[in-house]
Design a protein around this motif. Structure first.
Motif: not given
Ligand code: PEP
Ligand code: MN
Length: 337
Positions: A118-119, A156-157, A111-112, A114-116, A153-154
């Motif tokens: 994506k950003n 969430a992002t 998750l962590a 995936a967020h980074s 993760a999908r």
């Protein structure tokens, strides 16, 4: 198919070659030059290819006129882009970034990262749940739990996911989780697996075997298309050469060649291609300049604790900086990210 006969071929041998060709149900056209005799073999290319023409006495060599990878070849029409989730590849405009850890290690890690990514600008999340490790004692991946973490993760992002399939028996289960199937380098010529994913509704990213020629890669892609799945991405990920300074030799020659010889989008994986964190950005930029439709780059928030490929993982902030530079190179070659 064209048969070139030996310089000292006799008339009896030429008659024999023609007889054999006709026996195969094909047509032979004999062309007598001043130095050599050439025989054109006419008929369905797939049938001709199966025949042992080079074994006939008096034959020096046999050349194919048609390429054996006809479904992957350009056919004069613009190919529709291949999409992962709703992300199109091969549009000619966008360079798509696929990023994430080598292995899925935990829910939090996935998750962590995936967020980074994506950003930073990644559009697809990668992560291995089934890992093709050289040693049976190395971490083999979390299996179905790993797929669940990717799917979470999908959710969430919003990033669609790509993950490697290693076993035909896993296909139905994997189809429940992933948006794209990855065939790894070690399985590029696992023909049973290629046929199985050829019957899937999911797109497939086919990685080049590290000892495979471009021709081998194209024929493996042809296996998938010939089973009915047109949604294939080709991935150059480095080949083994005599060089020992790097993990592999990223063959950027393959990029313009694959673009010219196929209708399929081309992904470059500079991470496995060079295998050394410090030099991945340069090769990523070179891949974009060479015409890649997408990049696959491994990122880890704690590479020194990574369970696989920590040495080649970029830190999220290094990846973010690289994306900025990818944008500049993409713009220079008329594309964007
Ligand atoms: C990967 O993408 O993590 C991987 C195992 O790649 P390759 O099959 O190219 O070695
Ligand atoms: Mn890896």
């Amino acid at each position: 198919m064209i048969i070139i006969t030996q310089p000292a071929v006799t008339d009896a041998q030429i008659d024999h070659i023609v007889e054999r060709v006709e026996e195969f149900g094909l047509k032979a056209e004999v062309l007598r030059g001043t130095m050599r005799v050439v025989i054109g073999v006419i008929g369905p290319e797939d049938v001709i290819r199966e025949k042992p023409l080079a074994a006939i006495p008096g034959v020096e060599s046999v050349f194919a006129v048609m390429k054996p990878y006809r479904l992957v070849s350009p056919n004069g029409t613009k190919p529709p882009p291949v999409t992962i989730g709703s992300v199109p590849f091969g549009t000619g405009e966008k360079v798509v970034l696929i990023s994430g850890p080598c292995s899925v290690e935990s829910e939090e890690q996935t998750l962590a990262i995936a967020h980074s990514v994506k950003n930073a600008g990644a559009r697809v999340l990668r992560g291995g749940a089934f890992k093709p490790r050289t040693s049976p004692y190395s971490f083999q991946g979390l299996g179905e739990d790993g797929l669940r973490f990717l799917a979470d993760a999908r959710a969430a992002t919003g990033l669609p996911i790509i993950t490697e399939i290693m076993d035909t028996r896993d296909l139905a289960m994997m189809e429940k989780y992933t948006d794209c199937l990855q065939i790894g380098s070690r399985n590029m010529q696992n023909f049973a697996l290629l046929k199985e994913v050829g019957r899937s509704r999911l797109p497939v990213m086919l990685k080049r075997g590290f000892s495979a020629t471009i021709n081998d890669l194209l024929l493996s892609a042809e296996y998938i298309l010939s089973e009915g799945n047109p949604n294939v991405l080709l991935c150059e990920r480095g080949i083994r050469t005599f060089e020992t300074m790097t993990r592999n030799t990223l063959d950027l020659n393959a990029v313009p060649i694959l673009k010219a010889k196929t209708r399929l989008p081309v992904v470059v994986d500079p991470t496995h291609g060079i295998g050394l964190r410090d030099y991945i950005p340069q090769m990523a930029l070179a891949a974009v300049a060479a015409g890649a439709d997408a990049l696959m780059i491994e990122v880890h928030d704690n590479p020194e604790r990574a369970r696989s490929d920590g040495d080649q993982a970029l830190l999220p902030e290094v990846f973010a900086d690289l994306v900025r530079r990818v944008r500049a190179v993409a713009a220079a070659v008329g594309r964007d990210v």
